[in-house]
Enzyme design. Sequence first.
Site, PDB file in Angstrom:
ATOM      1  CG  HIS A  75      -2.689 -23.480  -1.720  1.00 28.34           C
ATOM      2  ND1 HIS A  75      -3.318 -24.618  -1.308  1.00 28.34           N
ATOM      3  CD2 HIS A  75      -1.632 -23.319  -0.888  1.00 28.34           C
ATOM      4  CE1 HIS A  75      -2.681 -25.125  -0.260  1.00 28.34           C
ATOM      5  NE2 HIS A  75      -1.664 -24.349   0.018  1.00 28.34           N
ATOM      6  CE1 TYR A 204     -11.204 -28.048  -2.854  1.00 26.66           C
ATOM      7  CE2 TYR A 204     -13.186 -28.872  -1.758  1.00 26.66           C
ATOM      8  CZ  TYR A 204     -12.248 -27.869  -1.951  1.00 26.66           C
ATOM      9  OH  TYR A 204     -12.350 -26.699  -1.250  1.00 26.66           O
ATOM     10  N   PRO A 296     -19.623 -26.720   3.561  1.00 28.89           N
ATOM     11  CG  PRO A 296     -18.419 -28.106   5.014  1.00 28.89           C
ATOM     12  CD  PRO A 296     -19.807 -27.742   4.594  1.00 28.89           C
ATOM     13  CE  LYS A 300     -16.574 -19.358  -3.007  1.00 23.05           C
ATOM     14  NZ  LYS A 300     -15.130 -19.132  -2.957  1.00 23.05           N
ATOM     15  CE1 TYR A 388     -12.409 -24.065  -3.339  1.00 22.65           C
ATOM     16  CE2 TYR A 388     -10.220 -23.143  -3.638  1.00 22.65           C
ATOM     17  CZ  TYR A 388     -11.094 -23.956  -2.946  1.00 22.65           C
ATOM     18  OH  TYR A 388     -10.654 -24.662  -1.849  1.00 22.65           O
TER      19      TYR A 388
HETATM   20  P1  FAD Z   1     -19.158 -17.447  13.901  1.00 21.07           P
HETATM   21  O1  FAD Z   1     -17.748 -17.776  13.567  1.00 21.07           O
HETATM   22  O2  FAD Z   1     -20.083 -18.571  14.225  1.00 21.07           O
HETATM   23  O3  FAD Z   1     -19.127 -16.415  15.105  1.00 21.07           O
HETATM   24  C1  FAD Z   1     -20.269 -16.070  15.854  1.00 21.07           C
HETATM   25  C2  FAD Z   1     -19.844 -15.689  17.248  1.00 21.07           C
HETATM   26  O4  FAD Z   1     -20.990 -15.297  17.987  1.00 21.07           O
HETATM   27  C3  FAD Z   1     -19.210 -16.851  17.986  1.00 21.07           C
HETATM   28  O5  FAD Z   1     -17.985 -16.467  18.550  1.00 21.07           O
HETATM   29  C4  FAD Z   1     -20.266 -17.223  19.024  1.00 21.07           C
HETATM   30  O6  FAD Z   1     -19.678 -17.762  20.211  1.00 21.07           O
HETATM   31  C5  FAD Z   1     -20.931 -15.876  19.255  1.00 21.07           C
HETATM   32  N1  FAD Z   1     -22.301 -15.984  19.803  1.00 21.07           N
HETATM   33  C6  FAD Z   1     -23.248 -16.908  19.518  1.00 21.07           C
HETATM   34  N2  FAD Z   1     -24.364 -16.681  20.236  1.00 21.07           N
HETATM   35  C7  FAD Z   1     -24.114 -15.593  20.983  1.00 21.07           C
HETATM   36  C8  FAD Z   1     -24.873 -14.890  21.942  1.00 21.07           C
HETATM   37  N3  FAD Z   1     -26.114 -15.280  22.266  1.00 21.07           N
HETATM   38  N4  FAD Z   1     -24.327 -13.807  22.526  1.00 21.07           N
HETATM   39  C9  FAD Z   1     -23.060 -13.406  22.208  1.00 21.07           C
HETATM   40  N5  FAD Z   1     -22.297 -14.057  21.316  1.00 21.07           N
HETATM   41  C10 FAD Z   1     -22.805 -15.140  20.708  1.00 21.07           C
HETATM   42  N6  FAD Z   1     -15.670 -21.113   5.690  1.00 21.07           N
HETATM   43  C11 FAD Z   1     -14.777 -20.744   4.735  1.00 21.07           C
HETATM   44  O7  FAD Z   1     -14.859 -19.624   4.241  1.00 21.07           O
HETATM   45  N7  FAD Z   1     -13.774 -21.555   4.297  1.00 21.07           N
HETATM   46  C12 FAD Z   1     -13.631 -22.798   4.786  1.00 21.07           C
HETATM   47  O8  FAD Z   1     -12.679 -23.475   4.413  1.00 21.07           O
HETATM   48  C13 FAD Z   1     -14.577 -23.258   5.782  1.00 21.07           C
HETATM   49  N8  FAD Z   1     -14.476 -24.476   6.326  1.00 21.07           N
HETATM   50  C14 FAD Z   1     -15.284 -24.813   7.382  1.00 21.07           C
HETATM   51  C15 FAD Z   1     -15.079 -26.035   7.964  1.00 21.07           C
HETATM   52  C16 FAD Z   1     -15.872 -26.405   9.062  1.00 21.07           C
HETATM   53  C17 FAD Z   1     -15.629 -27.746   9.692  1.00 21.07           C
HETATM   54  C18 FAD Z   1     -16.869 -25.504   9.566  1.00 21.07           C
HETATM   55  C19 FAD Z   1     -17.714 -25.865  10.765  1.00 21.07           C
HETATM   56  C20 FAD Z   1     -17.065 -24.263   8.978  1.00 21.07           C
HETATM   57  C21 FAD Z   1     -16.287 -23.914   7.885  1.00 21.07           C
HETATM   58  N9  FAD Z   1     -16.447 -22.692   7.266  1.00 21.07           N
HETATM   59  C22 FAD Z   1     -15.598 -22.343   6.242  1.00 21.07           C
HETATM   60  C23 FAD Z   1     -17.479 -21.748   7.711  1.00 21.07           C
HETATM   61  C24 FAD Z   1     -16.933 -20.664   8.637  1.00 21.07           C
HETATM   62  O9  FAD Z   1     -16.265 -21.245   9.729  1.00 21.07           O
HETATM   63  C25 FAD Z   1     -18.091 -19.760   9.112  1.00 21.07           C
HETATM   64  O10 FAD Z   1     -18.817 -19.350   7.998  1.00 21.07           O
HETATM   65  C26 FAD Z   1     -17.584 -18.518   9.877  1.00 21.07           C
HETATM   66  O11 FAD Z   1     -17.153 -18.894  11.156  1.00 21.07           O
HETATM   67  C27 FAD Z   1     -18.692 -17.454  10.008  1.00 21.07           C
HETATM   68  O12 FAD Z   1     -18.252 -16.400  10.808  1.00 21.07           O
HETATM   69  P2  FAD Z   1     -19.263 -15.577  11.701  1.00 21.07           P
HETATM   70  O13 FAD Z   1     -18.440 -14.556  12.413  1.00 21.07           O
HETATM   71  O14 FAD Z   1     -20.407 -15.149  10.888  1.00 21.07           O
HETATM   72  O15 FAD Z   1     -19.867 -16.646  12.726  1.00 21.07           O
HETATM   73  C1  DHB Z   2     -10.830 -26.434   4.235  1.00 21.94           C
HETATM   74  C2  DHB Z   2     -12.170 -26.413   4.520  1.00 21.94           C
HETATM   75  C3  DHB Z   2     -13.074 -26.412   3.490  1.00 21.94           C
HETATM   76  O1  DHB Z   2     -14.389 -26.360   3.759  1.00 21.94           O
HETATM   77  C4  DHB Z   2     -12.655 -26.460   2.163  1.00 21.94           C
HETATM   78  O2  DHB Z   2     -13.583 -26.479   1.174  1.00 21.94           O
HETATM   79  C5  DHB Z   2     -11.323 -26.482   1.884  1.00 21.94           C
HETATM   80  C6  DHB Z   2     -10.390 -26.473   2.925  1.00 21.94           C
HETATM   81  C7  DHB Z   2      -9.862 -26.423   5.359  1.00 21.94           C
HETATM   82  O3  DHB Z   2     -10.301 -26.454   6.500  1.00 21.94           O
HETATM   83  O4  DHB Z   2      -8.642 -26.367   5.101  1.00 21.94           O
END
Ligand code: FAD
Ligand code: DHB
Length: 404
Positions: A75, A204, A296, A300, A388
């Site tokens: 995009h 947005y 979210p 980021k 962004y």
């Molecule tokens: P996680 O993805 O949470 O991974 C952690 C892992 O550790 C998991 O698999 C979990 O099961 C495991 N774990 C937990 N506890 C234990 C344990 N005790 N022992 C072993 N394993 C364990 N970010 C963006 O950049 N862009 C977006 O558009 C965006 N949109 C989002 C929309 C929603 C609805 C949500 C909920 C989040 C969004 N995020 C977005 C945030 C993004 O999803 C997280 O920041 C990202 O998943 C972080 O990655 P991570 O690997 O640090 O943690």
């Molecule tokens: C999406 C999630 C976000 O948090 C955002 O700011 C933009 C897009 C998505 O899930 O597509």
Amino acid sequence: MGSLRTQVGIIGAGPAGLMLGHLLHLNGIDSVIVENRSREYVIDRVRAGVLEQGTVDLLHAMGVAGNLQREGLRHDGLYISFQGQRHHINLTELTGGRAITVYGQNEVVKDLIDARVATSRPLYFEAEHVSVGALDSSSPVIRFRHGDVDHDLRCDVIAGCDGFHGVCRPSIPAGVLSMYERTYPFGWLGILAEAAPSSDELVYTLHERGFALFSMRSPKITRLYLQVPPDEPIEKWPDDAIWEEMRTRMTTRDGWTPTVGRIIQKGVTPMRSFVAAPMRYGRLFLAGDSAHIVPPTGAKGLNLAASDVLVLASALKAFYEGGRTERLDEYSDICLRRVWKAQRFSWWMTSTLHRAPEETAFDHQRQIADLDYLTSSRAAMTSLAEQYVGLPAEVSFASAGLPS
Ligand code: FAD
Ligand code: DHB
């Protein structure tokens, strides 16, 4: 009891843990990944969708971007909508050619799991009773049960990539970490729908009734979000009510509106800002959501996880190649500079685009003025665009053993 040994023990097979494991593999550094959920659960979790330019470049440099290149949607811009009008921001023109790519986090995770399996390096799913110990020694340990066997995994270093609810951060002794936190008086109701996206780019929206976001996953799947109260039961929202509210908030005066389709997934997520500092205790290094959460709105979270592990991989490369610990000592400070800028941006996007229950008429007029300024000033649009698409990482790909 099984006794295992590795160089880097990684807890969590989310984006942070899997990317770190692959970066280490590319540098010939051993790792074991320990995850408490099943492979299917980790892949099916619907979450982020927006990849910054730097995250896309990193996945390419790591050699894991085949599917991303084929299926990711680049995009070059986005829309900000308020008072019934959409305003375009051209990200690419304002940032000298940079862009974002829409590609589901679950696809990123699937690609990284495939890459891990292809290396034959260990990845334990469904590990139980995961705990960490001896963090302030030179040989910290991860204990877990897998199948019927209890394991003691001795490591040089542990990477806590286990998300916000993991075990690593709470295992750091009380008083070591400073915690910075803000909760918001709203959450997001998110849906995936079988509907062809009616816009090529994200929209947005700030509406009188609250925030709404139009996004997508593919040419056939739309992803939409609505501001709701933080503890809203999803049962309060039958599909028809969701569509009615989405269309009320998003439809603009020129007649643009999201296409309605069958809802295939829905859920409510609360929103918070959180930072734990430093992102290290002894030989335990926190990365991604285990150390920080952003609301979210700025998209980021996943991108910060990627930049953290790039810094960590580069420091671990220096550690294993020359026994140098200075880079590990700098890890937390380097990451936190980028984390705080993303925190500020995510807080600003969130507070400018949502309606808070306690806000005054003054606050709302200020929001409208903020958006009016944003969409009419090239300087303001450039500021949004560069944040962004992603601020630069402080470490080079080359320092993590990758082609630039
Ligand atoms: P996680 O993805 O949470 O991974 C952690 C892992 O550790 C998991 O698999 C979990 O099961 C495991 N774990 C937990 N506890 C234990 C344990 N005790 N022992 C072993 N394993 C364990 N970010 C963006 O950049 N862009 C977006 O558009 C965006 N949109 C989002 C929309 C929603 C609805 C949500 C909920 C989040 C969004 N995020 C977005 C945030 C993004 O999803 C997280 O920041 C990202 O998943 C972080 O990655 P991570 O690997 O640090 O943690
Ligand atoms: C999406 C999630 C976000 O948090 C955002 O700011 C933009 C897009 C998505 O899930 O597509």
